[in-house]
Motif scaffolding. Sequence first.
Motif, PDB file in Angstrom:
ATOM      1  N   GLU A  60       6.036  -5.659 -13.808  1.00 59.77           N
ATOM      2  CA  GLU A  60       5.335  -6.092 -12.588  1.00 59.77           C
ATOM      3  C   GLU A  60       4.469  -4.988 -12.009  1.00 59.77           C
ATOM      4  O   GLU A  60       3.356  -5.212 -11.534  1.00 59.77           O
ATOM      5  CB  GLU A  60       6.356  -6.518 -11.516  1.00 59.77           C
ATOM      6  N   ARG A  61       5.035  -3.789 -12.049  1.00 58.02           N
ATOM      7  CA  ARG A  61       4.403  -2.692 -11.317  1.00 58.02           C
ATOM      8  C   ARG A  61       4.521  -1.427 -12.149  1.00 58.02           C
ATOM      9  O   ARG A  61       5.605  -1.096 -12.626  1.00 58.02           O
ATOM     10  CB  ARG A  61       5.132  -2.508  -9.983  1.00 58.02           C
ATOM     11  N   PHE A  62       3.386  -0.741 -12.328  1.00 56.89           N
ATOM     12  CA  PHE A  62       3.370   0.452 -13.176  1.00 56.89           C
ATOM     13  C   PHE A  62       3.680   1.694 -12.346  1.00 56.89           C
ATOM     14  O   PHE A  62       2.841   2.175 -11.588  1.00 56.89           O
ATOM     15  CB  PHE A  62       2.010   0.605 -13.857  1.00 56.89           C
ATOM     16  N   TYR A  64       4.540   5.447 -12.970  1.00 58.77           N
ATOM     17  CA  TYR A  64       4.417   6.330 -14.133  1.00 58.77           C
ATOM     18  C   TYR A  64       5.727   7.038 -14.486  1.00 58.77           C
ATOM     19  O   TYR A  64       6.185   6.976 -15.635  1.00 58.77           O
ATOM     20  CB  TYR A  64       3.297   7.339 -13.867  1.00 58.77           C
ATOM     21  N   GLN A 238       8.148   5.249  -5.662  1.00 58.67           N
ATOM     22  CA  GLN A 238       7.074   5.020  -4.687  1.00 58.67           C
ATOM     23  C   GLN A 238       6.802   3.534  -4.533  1.00 58.67           C
ATOM     24  O   GLN A 238       6.649   2.821  -5.509  1.00 58.67           O
ATOM     25  CB  GLN A 238       5.823   5.752  -5.177  1.00 58.67           C
ATOM     26  N   ARG A 239       6.773   3.080  -3.286  1.00 56.68           N
ATOM     27  CA  ARG A 239       6.479   1.655  -3.016  1.00 56.68           C
ATOM     28  C   ARG A 239       5.280   1.557  -2.089  1.00 56.68           C
ATOM     29  O   ARG A 239       5.043   2.492  -1.332  1.00 56.68           O
ATOM     30  CB  ARG A 239       7.681   0.968  -2.340  1.00 56.68           C
TER      31      ARG A 239
ATOM     32  N   GLU B  11      -2.004   2.235 -10.645  1.00 55.02           N
ATOM     33  CA  GLU B  11      -1.291   1.084 -10.081  1.00 55.02           C
ATOM     34  C   GLU B  11      -1.851   0.698  -8.701  1.00 55.02           C
ATOM     35  O   GLU B  11      -1.710   1.454  -7.740  1.00 55.02           O
ATOM     36  CB  GLU B  11       0.201   1.412  -9.964  1.00 55.02           C
ATOM     37  N   PRO B 190       7.283   9.161  -2.521  1.00 57.18           N
ATOM     38  CA  PRO B 190       8.228   8.199  -3.130  1.00 57.18           C
ATOM     39  C   PRO B 190       9.551   8.095  -2.376  1.00 57.18           C
ATOM     40  O   PRO B 190      10.338   7.187  -2.626  1.00 57.18           O
ATOM     41  CB  PRO B 190       8.492   8.796  -4.527  1.00 57.18           C
ATOM     42  N   ARG B 197       5.868   5.838   6.117  1.00 54.50           N
ATOM     43  CA  ARG B 197       4.756   5.334   5.318  1.00 54.50           C
ATOM     44  C   ARG B 197       3.636   4.820   6.237  1.00 54.50           C
ATOM     45  O   ARG B 197       2.463   5.144   6.062  1.00 54.50           O
ATOM     46  CB  ARG B 197       5.288   4.210   4.426  1.00 54.50           C
TER      47      ARG B 197
END
Lengths: 239, 239
Positions: A60-62, A64, A238-239, B11, B190, B197
Amino acid sequence: MHALIVYAHPEPTSFTGALKDRAVEALIRSGHTVKVSDLHAECFNPVAGRHDFTSVADPERFHYQSEQEHAARCGTFAPDIKREQERVSDADVLILQFPLWWGSTPAILKGWIDRVLAYGFAYVDGRRFGTGLFTGRRALFSVTTGGTPQRFTKEGVYGEIETVLYPVERLLLQYMGFEVLPPFVAYAAPRVGDAERQAYLDNWEATVLKAMAMPANREKPDFSAALAAVGSGAWGTQR
Amino acid sequence: MHALIVYAHPEPTSFTGALKDRAVEALIRSGHTVKVSDLHAECFNPVAGRHDFTSVADPERFHYQSEQEHAARCGTFAPDIKREQERVSDADVLILQFPLWWGSTPAILKGWIDRVLAYGFAYVDGRRFGTGLFTGRRALFSVTTGGTPQRFTKEGVYGEIETVLYPVERLLLQYMGFEVLPPFVAYAAPRVGDAERQAYLDNWEATVLKAMAMPANREKPDFSAALAAVGSGAWGTQR
């Protein structure tokens, strides 16, 4: 002893190429072995992405580092990265040979750093600097620049060369645990005459052989043990 | 006022992407115009080579600055470079948005720097720093890092953030003549919670709008006049 030279220049007949060739000749003549990662000749792709891996941790989400950790645990790095990682772990001494472009490494070398020196190979949580996975190994870099030595001083417009190279020395090589030798810098390379050019080549040869003569930790890092010792996603997500 | 954001993250839903999106929204809401160079989305090729040019100065030997100078004089930069150079010269404010990878820019952004900011466009002999072609323009960069603020101090393991970012600030942006604003750094990205944030995003918006509010030199650099004023190969030719 075995050395890896990571060489980044688009023109084989460049002075950067001549420094690389001189190091290779000197190492072989001295009974050492050497491997060259010729990034331009090998068409190395410096762009990070899903092509770094033959596996997927999160479709869904890259993220790294998550994908790097997954590949390190599963042995699913892409062939080009796996090949370069083997070259790095085989080397007693790592040599980076590059022209200083905009005060740093050319993009093709930065991409080698970004993609090959992955989480789970180059470092894991808690294994950095003094406890780094490459502690005891030796690294040195050889740089060519059009700038004169006067420009690379505290009073010069570019500042001290140690400050310019700090990110590579401290946040890359020392971070991985390497003992980093003083950088070799060929100043004003496009402007000096043949005699100075020869002196640079001779000094570089002496520097390389001195680096090889010193004892090094020849044990390969135990990446799986280091990974097993840390939890998953220790660096956060990380979001 | 017009801004260019050079954005480098694989991303779109990353926090780096969120900072880019917030800047774009804020700029438009404030009546400014903005262009984004989304390097991953545009599949930007960071590798320097003959493909940078639709002309050839020396077919025998590839000397990058010679070919850049030739392309600048003849208007023969490859389409991707020409497009990015126009974006840069159109911008009153240049914003670099990237995650700190190994203490520096990701390779895809370093390649944008290496290829787009060519001799004859970003600088010519004698036109650097105070006399740089972009004097009066403003630049700022926005960085995300997993490192905590404590690690980026004089006593911290990574050293002061100003030292880490020195090559980008001094040897790239100030070299071109830009007035460089203090870097915006989202530390421990992260690891922080949603509130922190949000605070980062709000502070970044305020930083960007403050940069746009200040007067800038809106005259486009006269590259051809600057080139005409200097001789050919003023930087020397590496052999």
